[in-house]
Design a protein around this motif. Sequence first.
Motif, PDB file in Angstrom:
ATOM      1  N   PRO A  19     104.288 -33.026  19.594  1.00 36.42           N
ATOM      2  CA  PRO A  19     103.159 -32.756  20.498  1.00 36.42           C
ATOM      3  C   PRO A  19     103.409 -31.477  21.306  1.00 36.42           C
ATOM      4  CG  PRO A  19     103.834 -35.063  20.653  1.00 36.42           C
ATOM      5  CD  PRO A  19     104.880 -34.353  19.839  1.00 36.42           C
ATOM      6  N   GLU A  20     102.337 -30.813  21.657  1.00 39.58           N
ATOM      7  CA  GLU A  20     102.423 -29.528  22.350  1.00 39.58           C
ATOM      8  C   GLU A  20     103.342 -29.597  23.569  1.00 39.58           C
ATOM      9  OE1 GLU A  20     100.957 -26.885  20.918  1.00 39.58           O
ATOM     10  OE2 GLU A  20     102.003 -25.673  22.414  1.00 39.58           O
ATOM     11  N   GLU A  21     103.227 -30.672  24.365  1.00 37.00           N
ATOM     12  CA  GLU A  21     104.016 -30.756  25.596  1.00 37.00           C
ATOM     13  C   GLU A  21     105.510 -30.929  25.361  1.00 37.00           C
ATOM     14  OE1 GLU A  21     101.750 -33.024  24.569  1.00 37.00           O
ATOM     15  OE2 GLU A  21     102.185 -35.016  25.374  1.00 37.00           O
ATOM     16  N   TRP A  22     105.913 -31.233  24.119  1.00 41.32           N
ATOM     17  CA  TRP A  22     107.338 -31.423  23.811  1.00 41.32           C
ATOM     18  C   TRP A  22     107.907 -30.309  22.930  1.00 41.32           C
ATOM     19  CZ3 TRP A  22     108.488 -34.531  27.358  1.00 41.32           C
ATOM     20  CH2 TRP A  22     107.755 -35.689  27.624  1.00 41.32           C
ATOM     21  N   LYS A  23     107.099 -29.312  22.609  1.00 40.42           N
ATOM     22  CA  LYS A  23     107.548 -28.279  21.665  1.00 40.42           C
ATOM     23  C   LYS A  23     108.788 -27.524  22.130  1.00 40.42           C
ATOM     24  CE  LYS A  23     103.414 -27.368  18.905  1.00 40.42           C
ATOM     25  NZ  LYS A  23     103.859 -28.128  17.777  1.00 40.42           N
ATOM     26  N   GLU A  24     108.996 -27.428  23.454  1.00 45.23           N
ATOM     27  CA  GLU A  24     110.187 -26.722  23.932  1.00 45.23           C
ATOM     28  C   GLU A  24     111.460 -27.421  23.473  1.00 45.23           C
ATOM     29  OE1 GLU A  24     111.145 -27.297  28.280  1.00 45.23           O
ATOM     30  OE2 GLU A  24     109.265 -28.410  28.201  1.00 45.23           O
ATOM     31  N   TYR A  25     111.358 -28.714  23.143  1.00 46.97           N
ATOM     32  CA  TYR A  25     112.540 -29.459  22.708  1.00 46.97           C
ATOM     33  C   TYR A  25     112.993 -29.082  21.303  1.00 46.97           C
ATOM     34  CZ  TYR A  25     112.678 -32.180  26.917  1.00 46.97           C
ATOM     35  OH  TYR A  25     112.803 -32.548  28.234  1.00 46.97           O
ATOM     36  N   ILE A  26     112.165 -28.432  20.536  1.00 47.85           N
ATOM     37  CA  ILE A  26     112.604 -27.949  19.219  1.00 47.85           C
ATOM     38  C   ILE A  26     113.742 -26.950  19.431  1.00 47.85           C
ATOM     39  CG2 ILE A  26     111.919 -26.602  17.200  1.00 47.85           C
ATOM     40  CD1 ILE A  26     109.091 -27.812  17.522  1.00 47.85           C
ATOM     41  N   LYS A  27     113.543 -26.013  20.344  1.00 47.46           N
ATOM     42  CA  LYS A  27     114.573 -25.012  20.654  1.00 47.46           C
ATOM     43  C   LYS A  27     115.777 -25.664  21.340  1.00 47.46           C
ATOM     44  CE  LYS A  27     115.246 -20.629  23.061  1.00 47.46           C
ATOM     45  NZ  LYS A  27     114.760 -19.801  24.160  1.00 47.46           N
ATOM     46  N   ILE A  28     115.503 -26.594  22.249  1.00 53.86           N
ATOM     47  CA  ILE A  28     116.593 -27.264  22.968  1.00 53.86           C
ATOM     48  C   ILE A  28     117.490 -28.024  21.989  1.00 53.86           C
ATOM     49  CG2 ILE A  28     117.103 -29.121  24.612  1.00 53.86           C
ATOM     50  CD1 ILE A  28     114.568 -28.188  26.181  1.00 53.86           C
ATOM     51  N   ASN A  29     116.900 -28.707  21.020  1.00 57.98           N
ATOM     52  CA  ASN A  29     117.707 -29.415  20.023  1.00 57.98           C
ATOM     53  C   ASN A  29     118.559 -28.434  19.225  1.00 57.98           C
ATOM     54  OD1 ASN A  29     117.119 -32.580  19.288  1.00 57.98           O
ATOM     55  ND2 ASN A  29     115.470 -31.651  20.482  1.00 57.98           N
ATOM     56  N   ALA A  30     117.988 -27.308  18.829  1.00 55.19           N
ATOM     57  CA  ALA A  30     118.739 -26.309  18.056  1.00 55.19           C
ATOM     58  C   ALA A  30     119.897 -25.732  18.858  1.00 55.19           C
ATOM     59  CB  ALA A  30     117.795 -25.199  17.600  1.00 55.19           C
ATOM     60  N   GLU A  31     119.685 -25.574  20.156  1.00 54.75           N
ATOM     61  CA  GLU A  31     120.739 -25.006  21.013  1.00 54.75           C
ATOM     62  C   GLU A  31     121.816 -26.030  21.357  1.00 54.75           C
ATOM     63  OE1 GLU A  31     117.930 -21.741  23.365  1.00 54.75           O
ATOM     64  OE2 GLU A  31     118.674 -23.511  24.433  1.00 54.75           O
ATOM     65  N   MET A  32     121.407 -27.257  21.648  1.00 47.19           N
ATOM     66  CA  MET A  32     122.345 -28.254  22.163  1.00 47.19           C
ATOM     67  C   MET A  32     123.099 -29.018  21.090  1.00 47.19           C
ATOM     68  SD  MET A  32     122.386 -27.869  25.345  1.00 47.19           S
ATOM     69  CE  MET A  32     123.400 -29.295  25.734  1.00 47.19           C
ATOM     70  N   ALA A  33     122.488 -29.297  19.958  1.00 50.14           N
ATOM     71  CA  ALA A  33     123.171 -30.094  18.924  1.00 50.14           C
ATOM     72  C   ALA A  33     124.541 -29.509  18.556  1.00 50.14           C
ATOM     73  CB  ALA A  33     122.287 -30.244  17.692  1.00 50.14           C
ATOM     74  N   PRO A  34     124.669 -28.194  18.340  1.00 52.14           N
ATOM     75  CA  PRO A  34     125.984 -27.652  17.971  1.00 52.14           C
ATOM     76  C   PRO A  34     127.021 -27.738  19.089  1.00 52.14           C
ATOM     77  CG  PRO A  34     124.228 -26.125  17.361  1.00 52.14           C
ATOM     78  CD  PRO A  34     123.625 -27.174  18.257  1.00 52.14           C
ATOM     79  N   GLN A  35     126.579 -28.001  20.319  1.00 54.25           N
ATOM     80  CA  GLN A  35     127.508 -28.058  21.454  1.00 54.25           C
ATOM     81  C   GLN A  35     127.958 -29.481  21.785  1.00 54.25           C
ATOM     82  OE1 GLN A  35     126.202 -25.789  24.931  1.00 54.25           O
ATOM     83  NE2 GLN A  35     124.585 -24.868  23.675  1.00 54.25           N
ATOM     84  N   CYS A  36     127.390 -30.466  21.119  1.00 50.38           N
ATOM     85  CA  CYS A  36     127.658 -31.863  21.466  1.00 50.38           C
ATOM     86  C   CYS A  36     128.379 -32.576  20.332  1.00 50.38           C
ATOM     87  CB  CYS A  36     126.331 -32.574  21.755  1.00 50.38           C
ATOM     88  SG  CYS A  36     125.457 -31.905  23.174  1.00 50.38           S
ATOM     89  N   PRO A  37     129.073 -33.692  20.678  1.00 47.96           N
ATOM     90  CA  PRO A  37     129.750 -34.459  19.630  1.00 47.96           C
ATOM     91  C   PRO A  37     128.766 -35.230  18.766  1.00 47.96           C
ATOM     92  CG  PRO A  37     130.028 -35.523  21.761  1.00 47.96           C
ATOM     93  CD  PRO A  37     129.337 -34.218  22.023  1.00 47.96           C
ATOM     94  N   LYS A  38     129.096 -35.342  17.484  1.00 47.45           N
ATOM     95  CA  LYS A  38     128.261 -36.095  16.550  1.00 47.45           C
ATOM     96  C   LYS A  38     128.308 -37.571  16.924  1.00 47.45           C
ATOM     97  CE  LYS A  38     128.172 -34.704  12.345  1.00 47.45           C
ATOM     98  NZ  LYS A  38     127.378 -34.491  11.157  1.00 47.45           N
ATOM     99  N   ILE A  39     127.184 -38.258  16.779  1.00 52.29           N
ATOM    100  CA  ILE A  39     127.145 -39.698  17.002  1.00 52.29           C
ATOM    101  C   ILE A  39     126.832 -40.353  15.663  1.00 52.29           C
ATOM    102  CG2 ILE A  39     124.749 -39.548  17.812  1.00 52.29           C
ATOM    103  CD1 ILE A  39     125.275 -42.046  19.500  1.00 52.29           C
ATOM    104  N   THR A  40     127.657 -41.333  15.274  1.00 52.58           N
ATOM    105  CA  THR A  40     127.489 -41.949  13.953  1.00 52.58           C
ATOM    106  C   THR A  40     127.216 -43.443  14.025  1.00 52.58           C
ATOM    107  OG1 THR A  40     129.880 -42.249  13.784  1.00 52.58           O
ATOM    108  CG2 THR A  40     128.961 -40.235  12.817  1.00 52.58           C
ATOM    109  N   GLU A  41     127.197 -44.004  15.247  1.00 55.50           N
ATOM    110  CA  GLU A  41     126.907 -45.421  15.393  1.00 55.50           C
ATOM    111  C   GLU A  41     125.740 -45.607  16.365  1.00 55.50           C
ATOM    112  OE1 GLU A  41     130.386 -47.453  16.661  1.00 55.50           O
ATOM    113  OE2 GLU A  41     131.511 -46.995  14.830  1.00 55.50           O
ATOM    114  N   LYS A  42     124.914 -46.599  16.084  1.00 49.90           N
ATOM    115  CA  LYS A  42     123.786 -46.895  16.951  1.00 49.90           C
ATOM    116  C   LYS A  42     124.299 -47.438  18.285  1.00 49.90           C
ATOM    117  CE  LYS A  42     119.223 -48.993  16.691  1.00 49.90           C
ATOM    118  NZ  LYS A  42     118.274 -49.692  15.807  1.00 49.90           N
ATOM    119  N   LYS A  43     123.736 -46.940  19.382  1.00 48.96           N
ATOM    120  CA  LYS A  43     124.099 -47.405  20.709  1.00 48.96           C
ATOM    121  C   LYS A  43     122.845 -47.843  21.440  1.00 48.96           C
ATOM    122  CE  LYS A  43     128.013 -44.261  21.452  1.00 48.96           C
ATOM    123  NZ  LYS A  43     128.557 -43.228  22.366  1.00 48.96           N
TER     124      LYS A  43
END
Length: 74
Positions: free
Chosen positions: A44-68
Amino acid sequence: MVCPVECFYEGEMMLYIHPDECIDCEACVPECPVDAIFLADNVPEEWKEYIKINAEMAPQCPKITEKKKPLCEA
Ligand code: SF4
């Protein structure tokens, strides 16, 4: 974990999806307890900024492999 390529990363406030690893299978979309996951074309338009945020933040955070528990309930 529902993601076949394990491309979720855990930040302090939210999870991030690495856009270069995601294969757009949509398996995670119905699993999200707060309906916060969209394929890039459906964000949705109001969440589009999160596309960039995900691209920037994912490489900086630890991978999660189990459901929490959702962070809002933890
Ligand atoms: S759509 Fe969801 S489950 Fe599928 S690869 Fe991307 S993040 Fe993983």
